[in-house]
Motif scaffolding. Structure first.
Motif: not given
Length: 320
Positions: A1-5, A7-15, A31-36, A43-47
């Motif tokens: 849903m946030l891809s319109a803004l 954000l890719d799938r991983d970014e939306e999931c972590l946010y 929690r997100a089932v992603l590689p560390l 996280l760096d991208c979100l920051v």
């Protein structure tokens, strides 16, 4: 849903996980089932985008959605508004540029047979990069053997792509002409039916019959750069992807590892192009009995019990 803004799938999931609860990279990765490593990268991208903040002890927290996502939404709206203004400016500029152009500037009708032949030759003489042709049976205005401008174009290094109606291959001497053209660098493919004869030069001009179904009549239409020309180019490219390559040059097939005699490679190519045994015999100036005997020998060599199996083997092993 946030891809319109943006954000890719991983970014939306972590946010979303950060909105629910703060956490360390390892905790969020679980929690997100992603590689560390991917979690740290996201996280760096979100920051950097102001959607997350680094807290004490290596933890991260979500920036308030109303503020963080609201800012992204406003930025997207501003960019869309700017794009809309740019579009309106381009539309206005295009309207001014084309307001003086009439249909006659885009399409010309030529009815005299001499004028059509001259135009056909002139188009090829002026070609710089590529000539694309659709060939129908029974060409009368400019027969294959009279297309000297095409021969000159090949010698100048112009790329020729030709799609031939299967029925045309049965015309006397056409296969020999095709073999000579292929040896000069022309690409020829075959389809069951070519809907209209046509030539397109350098993607900027096309020549085709004026009236529907009258391929042998001289009346023609010359189409310049326009939406109509774009449609004609799209038609050619669609047919090209569906067409079967015609290999009539024994040396060319031999380079592909077939290991067949040149005579046999031509039989295979014409057989796969859909010609009957009688038509193949006529094109190769030999007897029907000889063609059938060679086809039988090829089937034995391929271990094929049917001609369909022979065709499959020929395509798989570079016989055509």
């Amino acid at each position: 849903m946030l891809s319109a803004l943006g954000l890719d799938r991983d970014e939306e999931c972590l946010y979303r996980h950060l909105v629910a609860a703060t956490g360390s990279p390892s905790d969020l990765a679980g929690r997100a089932v992603l590689p560390l490593a991917r979690t740290i990268e996201v996280l760096d991208c979100l920051v950097a985008r102001g959607l997350a903040v680094a807290g004490p002890h290596g933890t991260f927290a979500a920036a308030p959605p109303a503020i963080a996502l609201g800012a992204l939404l406003r930025r997207q709206r501003d960019e869309l508004h700017a794009a809309e203004l740019a579009l309106l400016a381009l539309v206005d500029e295009h309207r001014r540029a084309t307001s003086g152009r009439s249909a006659g500037d885009l399409v010309e009708v030529i009815t005299d047979v001499g004028a059509v032949r001259h135009c056909f030759a002139q188009l090829q003489q002026g070609a710089r990069h590529e000539v694309c042709s659709l060939i129908v049976p029974g060409l009368a205005v400019v027969p294959h053997k009279d297309n000297t401008a095409g021969d000159d174009g090949l010698r100048r290094g112009v790329h020729y792509r030709v799609i031939v109606d299967r029925e045309s291959l049965a015309e006397p001497g056409l296969v020999q002409l095709a073999a000579s053209s292929i040896a000069e660098g022309e690409e020829i493919r075959v389809v069951d039916r070519v809907p209209v004869k046509m030539i397109i030069v350098d993607g900027r001009t096309a020549l085709l019959p004026l009236l529907s179904g009258q391929h042998t009549a001289p009346a023609s239409v010359l189409v310049h750069a326009s939406g109509l020309l774009d449609a004609l180019i799209a038609l050619f490219e669609t047919l090209w992807t569906r067409a079967y390559p015609l290999w009539t040059d024994g040396a060319t097939v031999g380079e592909r590892g077939a290991g067949l005699e040149p005579f046999d490679t031509r039989i295979v190519a014409l057989l796969l192009a859909g010609l009957t045994d009688q038509a193949i015999a006529g094109q190769l100036d030999t007897s029907l009995r000889t063609v059938q005997r060679r086809i039988h020998a090829l089937m034995q060599r391929a271990g094929a019990e049917t001609r369909i199996q022979l065709g499959w083997h020929a395509a798989r092993n570079g016989w055509a």
